[in-house]
Design an enzyme around this catalytic site. Sequence first.
Site, PDB file in Angstrom:
ATOM      1  N   SER A 221       0.854  -1.191   0.000  1.00  0.00           N
ATOM      2  CA  SER A 221       0.000   0.000   0.000  1.00  0.00           C
ATOM      3  C   SER A 221       0.884   1.234   0.000  1.00  0.00           C
ATOM      4  O   SER A 221       1.966   1.235   0.601  1.00  0.00           O
ATOM      5  CB  SER A 221      -0.930   0.010   1.212  1.00  0.00           C
ATOM      6  OG  SER A 221      -0.190   0.021   2.418  1.00  0.00           O
TER       7      SER A 221
ATOM      8  N   HIS B 208      -2.746   7.314  -4.437  1.00  0.00           N
ATOM      9  CA  HIS B 208      -2.827   6.164  -3.536  1.00  0.00           C
ATOM     10  C   HIS B 208      -2.950   4.903  -4.387  1.00  0.00           C
ATOM     11  O   HIS B 208      -3.576   4.912  -5.455  1.00  0.00           O
ATOM     12  CB  HIS B 208      -4.054   6.288  -2.633  1.00  0.00           C
ATOM     13  CG  HIS B 208      -4.526   4.980  -2.062  1.00  0.00           C
ATOM     14  ND1 HIS B 208      -5.572   4.264  -2.608  1.00  0.00           N
ATOM     15  CD2 HIS B 208      -4.071   4.250  -1.011  1.00  0.00           C
ATOM     16  CE1 HIS B 208      -5.761   3.157  -1.916  1.00  0.00           C
ATOM     17  NE2 HIS B 208      -4.864   3.122  -0.953  1.00  0.00           N
TER      18      HIS B 208
ATOM     19  N   ASN C  18      -2.979   0.314  -3.761  1.00  0.00           N
ATOM     20  CA  ASN C  18      -2.667  -0.878  -2.975  1.00  0.00           C
ATOM     21  C   ASN C  18      -3.122  -2.123  -3.712  1.00  0.00           C
ATOM     22  O   ASN C  18      -4.068  -2.080  -4.507  1.00  0.00           O
ATOM     23  CB  ASN C  18      -3.254  -0.811  -1.549  1.00  0.00           C
ATOM     24  CG  ASN C  18      -4.722  -1.161  -1.498  1.00  0.00           C
ATOM     25  OD1 ASN C  18      -5.099  -2.315  -1.619  1.00  0.00           O
ATOM     26  ND2 ASN C  18      -5.556  -0.155  -1.322  1.00  0.00           N
TER      27      ASN C  18
ATOM     28  N   ARG D  86      -3.506  -6.428  -2.637  1.00  0.00           N
ATOM     29  CA  ARG D  86      -3.475  -7.253  -1.426  1.00  0.00           C
ATOM     30  C   ARG D  86      -4.041  -8.644  -1.695  1.00  0.00           C
ATOM     31  O   ARG D  86      -4.806  -8.855  -2.647  1.00  0.00           O
ATOM     32  CB  ARG D  86      -4.263  -6.576  -0.304  1.00  0.00           C
ATOM     33  CG  ARG D  86      -5.698  -6.281  -0.670  1.00  0.00           C
ATOM     34  CD  ARG D  86      -6.397  -5.407   0.371  1.00  0.00           C
ATOM     35  NE  ARG D  86      -7.764  -5.123  -0.006  1.00  0.00           N
ATOM     36  CZ  ARG D  86      -8.130  -4.110  -0.779  1.00  0.00           C
ATOM     37  NH1 ARG D  86      -7.224  -3.286  -1.236  1.00  0.00           N
ATOM     38  NH2 ARG D  86      -9.407  -3.918  -1.084  1.00  0.00           N
TER      39      ARG D  86
ATOM     40  N   GLY E  50      -4.246  -5.275  15.197  1.00  0.00           N
ATOM     41  CA  GLY E  50      -3.019  -5.081  15.961  1.00  0.00           C
ATOM     42  C   GLY E  50      -1.812  -4.822  15.096  1.00  0.00           C
ATOM     43  O   GLY E  50      -0.681  -5.147  15.477  1.00  0.00           O
ATOM     44  N   GLY E  51      -2.036  -4.235  13.931  1.00  0.00           N
ATOM     45  CA  GLY E  51      -0.927  -3.914  13.043  1.00  0.00           C
ATOM     46  C   GLY E  51      -0.070  -2.790  13.601  1.00  0.00           C
ATOM     47  O   GLY E  51      -0.374  -2.187  14.636  1.00  0.00           O
TER      48      GLY E  51
END
Length: 304
Positions: A94, A108, A110, A112, A260-261
């Site tokens: 990203s 921008h 990204n 994935r 929790g990145g």
Amino acid sequence: MNTDHITEVKNYLLNLQERICTALESVEPEAKFIEDLWDRAEGGGGRTRVLANGQVIEQGGVNFSHVSGFNLPPSATAKRPELVDRQFQAMGVSLVIHPNNPYVPTSHANVRFLIAEKPGEPSIWWFGGGFDLTPFYPFKEDVLHWHQTARTACRPFGDDIYPAYKKWCDEYFFLKHRSETRGVGGLFFDDLNEWGFDKSFAFMQSVGNHYIEAYLPIVQKRKDMPYGDRERDFQLYRRGRYVEFNLVYDRGTLFGLQSGGRTESILMSMPPVAHWKYNWQPEPGSAEAVLYEDYLKPQNWLGD
């Protein structure tokens, strides 16, 4: 799905990050990306690259991450209850580029891949991604080039793909509380698996590979245009819209924070400086008004 497929996707993403950073550095006389390797306690980690205080790029980040865990966050399972209680791996590249010159758009992109597994049940996997452009002082020829490149990326996969994913992008990058698009759109797709792994992966690669072809010529054309305080002030004001979207609506931001990145890598998309003004309106007939009147609304740029 076997581990060779996962390794193949990961190797592509790492190479894509490398190629994008090299291309963006080509417009900078001196500034380079700095690299930050990080680990995630629950599993996985990433490679964040950031370029700051460049002559062309005020701040830009190109992030690779590959994280794993035992439970997907609520942002992923809310509409997909079949994903609950599945181990997962999520990986992607990203990036967000915030240029200095207000005549150079923010961009921008990204791409994935996610796979969720449960013993005794088939794997659930999909690809997603896209790219979009956020100009402050737009040029029609730049917008056309951006969308023509997006259409080229989609064309080998069917004539209906660009219109569908262009429409999805317009609908996704929309600030409902402002009733305006974030920019002039591009491509957005998610949950892509109906073509099978090979074709779905090939499409994700096509989108990733066409980002630099779409963006770099615009940067090269606009980076040396003269500007003053007025243009800079408007750029900083419009950057506020970017922050609003990322913190209120962006699913990638929510996924990263809920899983929790690494916060620094997730929020690297934020501009280094942004302004908000109470009830500001552009002067009628001004260059700033053109953005609102002619560009911040979904439209058929290519006349297809």
